[in-house]
Design a protein around this motif. Structure first.
Motif, PDB file in Angstrom:
ATOM      1  N   SER A   1      -3.510  -0.930  -6.332  1.00 28.20           N
ATOM      2  CA  SER A   1      -2.086  -0.750  -6.583  1.00 28.20           C
ATOM      3  C   SER A   1      -1.456  -2.141  -6.649  1.00 28.20           C
ATOM      4  CB  SER A   1      -1.439   0.089  -5.489  1.00 28.20           C
ATOM      5  OG  SER A   1      -1.563  -0.548  -4.233  1.00 28.20           O
TER       6      SER A   1
ATOM      7  N   ALA B   1       0.878   3.361  -7.356  1.00 31.04           N
ATOM      8  CA  ALA B   1       0.100   2.454  -8.213  1.00 31.04           C
ATOM      9  C   ALA B   1       0.822   2.107  -9.498  1.00 31.04           C
ATOM     10  CB  ALA B   1      -1.256   3.079  -8.534  1.00 31.04           C
ATOM     11  N   HIS B   2       1.703   2.972  -9.980  1.00 34.98           N
ATOM     12  CA  HIS B   2       2.363   2.710 -11.248  1.00 34.98           C
ATOM     13  C   HIS B   2       3.585   1.810 -11.105  1.00 34.98           C
ATOM     14  CE1 HIS B   2       4.545   6.142  -9.549  1.00 34.98           C
ATOM     15  NE2 HIS B   2       5.578   5.684 -10.221  1.00 34.98           N
TER      16      HIS B   2
ATOM     17  N   SER C   1       0.810  -1.206   0.000  1.00 39.68           N
ATOM     18  CA  SER C   1       0.000   0.000   0.000  1.00 39.68           C
ATOM     19  C   SER C   1       0.850   1.266   0.000  1.00 39.68           C
ATOM     20  CB  SER C   1      -0.960   0.010   1.193  1.00 39.68           C
ATOM     21  OG  SER C   1      -0.234   0.160   2.402  1.00 39.68           O
TER      22      SER C   1
ATOM     23  N   TYR D   1      -1.172  -7.117  -4.578  1.00 42.61           N
ATOM     24  CA  TYR D   1      -1.963  -5.917  -4.852  1.00 42.61           C
ATOM     25  C   TYR D   1      -2.773  -5.518  -3.629  1.00 42.61           C
ATOM     26  CZ  TYR D   1      -5.856  -9.169  -5.551  1.00 42.61           C
ATOM     27  OH  TYR D   1      -6.806 -10.140  -5.381  1.00 42.61           O
TER      28      TYR D   1
END
Length: 139
Positions: free
Chosen positions: A77, A26-27, A22, A92
């Motif tokens: 993410s 996200a990329h 977390s 994720y």
């Protein structure tokens, strides 16, 4: 007692890894996962390795769809944990919805083995499945 300690330790490890994921943008790792891009899009039949489970058909626009089978509609993410020419492992996190860790092993462009575990809607999940392309979506 020892089994209970092992399960608690395993849950802690999964939770700790999810927290770390977390914290990653996200990329991160989005340029990777090339093996999943070699899978053929279309209708895939998912066969869970559970007694009494029935095959499910899902439309797979691209191989990356198979990462989040328990969080399909969620924007999550992702962090690539491991990658080779025939296998990927991705962790994720879907804020407020849960998290997961999925390992996908490619046998052919139309056949993969999937192992996934995590938390979805507050409940733990764990499954092992075979996914096979069976045609075009909508057929």
């Amino acid at each position: 007692m020892m089994l209970r300690s092992f399960i608690s330790l395993r849950r802690f490890a999964v939770l700790a890894a999810a927290v770390l994921v977390s914290l990653v943008p996200a990329h991160a790792g989005s340029e990777r996962l090339g093996m999943l891009d070699t899978l053929q899009p279309g209708a895939w039949e998912l066969r869970l390795r559970e007694i009494g489970s029935q095959p499910q058909r899902i439309c797979v626009p691209n191989g990356r769809t198979l990462i989040q089978l328990r969080h399909q509609a969620d924007a999550c993410s992702r962090l690539v944990i491991g990658e080779s020419a025939s296998e990927v492992t991705v962790q994720y996190t879907c804020r407020g919805r849960g998290y997961g860790r999925t390992r996908i092993r490619r046998e052919t462009a139309q056949l993969v083995q999937i192992d996934s575990q995590g938390i979805a809607d507050g409940l733990p999940f764990e499954f092992s499945a075979e996914a096979r392309r069976v045609g075009a979506c909508g057929t």
